[in-house]
Design an enzyme around this catalytic site. Structure first.
Site, PDB file in Angstrom:
ATOM      1  N   GLU A 192       1.217  -0.348  -5.251  1.00 31.00           N
ATOM      2  CA  GLU A 192       0.168   0.804  -5.223  1.00 31.00           C
ATOM      3  C   GLU A 192       0.625   1.773  -5.507  1.00 31.00           C
ATOM      4  O   GLU A 192       0.782   2.167  -3.830  1.00 31.00           O
ATOM      5  CB  GLU A 192      -1.112   0.438  -4.008  1.00 31.00           C
ATOM      6  CG  GLU A 192      -2.617   1.688  -4.084  1.00 31.00           C
ATOM      7  CD  GLU A 192      -2.272   2.574  -3.229  1.00 31.00           C
ATOM      8  OE1 GLU A 192      -3.527   3.464  -3.297  1.00 31.00           O
ATOM      9  OE2 GLU A 192      -1.680   2.506  -2.391  1.00 31.00           O
ATOM     10  N   ASP A 215       0.802  -1.152  -0.102  1.00 32.53           N
ATOM     11  CA  ASP A 215      -0.212   0.134  -0.018  1.00 32.53           C
ATOM     12  C   ASP A 215       0.797   1.092  -0.162  1.00 32.53           C
ATOM     13  O   ASP A 215       1.911   1.167   0.974  1.00 32.53           O
ATOM     14  CB  ASP A 215      -0.809   0.222   1.214  1.00 32.53           C
ATOM     15  CG  ASP A 215      -1.586   1.301   1.449  1.00 32.53           C
ATOM     16  OD1 ASP A 215      -2.553   1.271   0.538  1.00 32.53           O
ATOM     17  OD2 ASP A 215      -1.780   2.365   2.219  1.00 32.53           O
TER      18      ASP A 215
HETATM   19  C1  GLC Z   1      -4.150   3.521  -0.067  1.00 30.87           C
HETATM   20  C2  GLC Z   1      -5.415   3.195  -0.246  1.00 30.87           C
HETATM   21  C3  GLC Z   1      -6.754   4.426   0.642  1.00 30.87           C
HETATM   22  C4  GLC Z   1      -5.428   5.198   1.403  1.00 30.87           C
HETATM   23  C5  GLC Z   1      -3.954   5.049   1.484  1.00 30.87           C
HETATM   24  C6  GLC Z   1      -3.472   5.175   3.211  1.00 30.87           C
HETATM   25  O1  GLC Z   1      -4.004   4.510  -1.353  1.00 30.87           O
HETATM   26  O2  GLC Z   1      -5.837   2.293  -1.586  1.00 30.87           O
HETATM   27  O3  GLC Z   1      -7.332   3.392   0.869  1.00 30.87           O
HETATM   28  O4  GLC Z   1      -5.884   5.718   2.413  1.00 30.87           O
HETATM   29  O5  GLC Z   1      -3.257   3.908   1.356  1.00 30.87           O
HETATM   30  O6  GLC Z   1      -2.992   3.953   3.424  1.00 30.87           O
END
Ligand code: GLC
Length: 628
Positions: A308, A266
């Site tokens: 991500e 993430d």
């Molecule tokens: C990522 C997740 C998002 C979250 C962020 C902080 O972007 O997809 O939902 O708010 O990380 O953890």
């Protein structure tokens, strides 16, 4: 085999795996942290320990994937993403829905954050206080292990979130840091005075400017300023400390040994801080990701990584491994630009921007990696369209176009078919993002409210065009729960105190099983979407060249501004995919397609022959064709 022999063989395997990936691990580790023989020895011992503990069934899976290292690039892969509680109540409840997942064709499921979050607001589960425990509201680690094994037996792999940019401020490490323990204070970015935060803040941007302005939080009770990029309760980890690297390796391998196949890393863009920059996409991030990848390859080789990073094209591509990182970084990364360009072209009925961006910034394929393609997910849509990309298209400006899209998808533009919300308006930069479900943004909500069946039909076709796009682009397509039956925005989040401040919850509705039941074989929009989605995914699996990510994807100029097209360059011949982003029939010159390698004019999606008129292929409103 007797036990001793088995053990020696196991050890031999570890040694081989270590040797294969040692430099992939230690080169970046040393670039990041310098030479620390003792810590390196500790790291190797950790990997050995997790390997020793790895269950035999998973070691078999390791071997299986050694033999088939491109398993995740296969056309057979289809992903489905859900919140466990909203899909099935509990982890074990997922077992009751395996049949449904199979009918859809899912071979990969992403359990949205399911580790133990902090109490109270937890950013949809992304504020984790214990990486070793499942959220007690949905089950236990043993349940996870059991469900993972059951899904694996049915050919479905499991993706799980690993939040590694920050922990909840209630995490045990943070608690010790608050208590003044130096070792743990160094796990985070903690400052005794505001000078450094002020200096960093000069070039930082705000992720949640409305809810959580600024990037630091002052805690007078401990006399510290703490780096909190996202929310106050999410404390950024200090990745310049090798101890943090080792800790996360342990977390990663614990989840791997419980049966996770895919780790969704993430918010990786934010992991390295450098004064004078926006502290995103720093080169060190790629070293960290390569190191983590190598660690997994050694001790849990069946497991792959998904990054991500929701960033601009230039910054996005390196997450799939470029230069010295090629083939060594993430195996999957979200193609947020394909997603953004889909929505952009849908609003304008014009594809030149999409064609130009996807053609100029993205390589046709990667080594041992591919895109995770998607149209919607649990997050908002950020309009990652740069000034330069806008300027390359006549009459388009980056800022103007972003403004238009935000208005359009909030339903604030005359003639917009969309219903959605504005998520986080940054008054300083003018940046605005959007929330909304696939169906509502694509026009289904407004059509149903108006009782307009023609408009509802157009919305269904827009959605199916999107699904056909992500199913053929050359990646692993991810369907977000409920989109297959066109779930609309759910405005009831406003009544939930923990969610009311965050309108991303409008597009995270609970699964409507009653609607699903009605949609099976019934009539109306949900039934059409469900049947269409199942058909597209089945065709994806039937046509390897359209779908396996092994082959290159070359974006073409289809010669009509409403049509987006690309060619998949398969060994058995090309497949050209065409998508009509307008509500009018459009023609594409057959010569353009012949040049791209099309010979038979067979539409693999409908599995029928296409008749040429005046040597042109006619594409229906929101039509999609996969021509071989
Ligand atoms: C990522 C997740 C998002 C979250 C962020 C902080 O972007 O997809 O939902 O708010 O990380 O953890």
């Amino acid at each position: 085999m007797n036990r001793d022999k088995q053990m020696t063989k196991d050890q031999r395997l570890f040694d081989l795996r270590w040797r294969r990936s040692e430099t992939d691990l230690l080169d970046p580790f040393r670039r990041l942290y310098g030479r620390h023989p003792a810590i390196e020895a500790e790291l190797k011992a950790l990997l050995q320990r997790y390997w020793d503990e790895r269950p035999d069934a998973l070691k078999d899976l390791d071997l299986q994937r050694d033999l088939e290292p491109d398993w995740f690039l296969s056309e057979k892969m289809v992903g489905y993403v859900f919140y466990v509680d909203r899909f099935a109540g509990t982890l074990k409840g997922v077992l009751d829905h395996i049949g449904y997942l199979e009918e859809l064709g899912a071979t990969y499921v992403h359990f949205m954050p399911c580790l133990k979050p902090r109490p109270g607001p937890n950013d949809g589960g992304y504020s984790v206080m214990d990486y070793g425990a499942i959220d007690p509201r949905i089950g236990t680690m043993d349940d996870f292990e059991e469900v993972a094994a059951a899904l694996r037996a049915r050919g479905i792999s499991i993706c799980i979130d690993l939040v590694l940019n920050h922990t909840a401020k209630e995490h045990a490490w943070a608690e010790k840091a608050k208590a003044g323990d130096e070792r743990y204070r160094n796990y985070y970015w903690m400052f005794d005075n505001p000078d450094e935060p002020v200096a960093y803040e000069k070039t930082l941007v705000e992720v949640f400017p409305n809810d959580a302005p600024g990037n630091f939080t002052h805690y007078p009770e401990i006399g510290s300023w703490v780096w909190t990029t996202f929310n106050e309760h999410q404390w950024d980890l200090n990745w310049s400390n090798p101890r943090v690297f080792l800790e996360i390796v342990c977390v990663m391998l614990t989840l791997a040994n419980r049966g996770a196949d895919v780790l969704r890393l993430d918010a990786v863009a934010f992991m390295w801080k450098r004064l004078g920059t926006n502290c995103q996409n720093q080169p060190e991030v790629h070293d960290i990701l390569q190191g983590l990848r190598a660690a997994t390859r050694i001790a849990a080789p069946a497991v792959i990584h998904k990054a991500e990073a929701i960033v601009a094209p230039r910054d996005l591509v390196p997450y799939l491994g470029q230069g010295s990182h090629a083939g060594r970084e993430a195996n999957l990364a979200y193609h947020n630009n394909l997603m953004v360009q889909y929505w952009s072209s849908l609003a304008t009925r014009q594809t030149p921007l999409m064609t130009n961006v996807l053609r100029t910034h993205f390589p046709p394929r990667f080594r041992n990696a591919c895109w995770a393609t998607y149209i919607r997910c649990h997050d908002d849509i950020g309009w990652a369209i740069t000034e330069e990309d806008g300027a390359a298209i006549p009459n388009v400006s980056g800022a103007g176009h972003r403004r238009f899209l935000a208005d359009f998808y909030a339903g604030q533009h005359t003639g917009s078919f969309a219903r959605g919300g504005i998520f986080q308006e940054n008054v300083e930069t003018g940046d605005r993002r959007n929330s909304g479900s696939f169906a509502s943004l694509a026009g289904l909500e407004s059509a149903l409210a108006a009782g307009d069946t023609v408009a509802a039909g157009a919305a269904v076709q827009r959605m199916l065009m999107g699904v056909a796009l992500i199913a053929s682009f050359g990646g692993l397509p991810l369907l977000y729960m409920g989109d297959e039956v066109g779930l609309l925005n759910d405005y009831s989040f406003e009544n939930v105190p923990e969610h009311a401040h965050d309108n991303r919850w409008m597009h995270r509705p609970a699964m409507d099983w009653e609607l699903v039941n009605k949609a099976q074989g019934g009539e109306g929009a949900p039934a059409q979407i469900l049947a269409g989605v199942r058909h597209i995914l089945a065709r994806r699996k039937a046509v390897a060249e359209s779908s396996t990510a092994i082959y290159a994807t070359r974006v073409i100029d289809a010669g009509h501004p409403a049509i987006f097209g690309f060619v998949r360059e398969a060994d058995v011949g090309a497949l050209a995919a065409l998508f009509n982003f307008s509500e009018t029939w459009r023609n594409v010159e057959a010569s353009v397609l012949r040049e791209a390698g099309v010979t038979e004019f067979h539409d693999q999606l409908s599995d029928g022959k296409v008749t040429l008129h005046n040597d042109q292929v006619a594409v229906a409103p929101y039509g999609r064709i996969w021509l071989t």
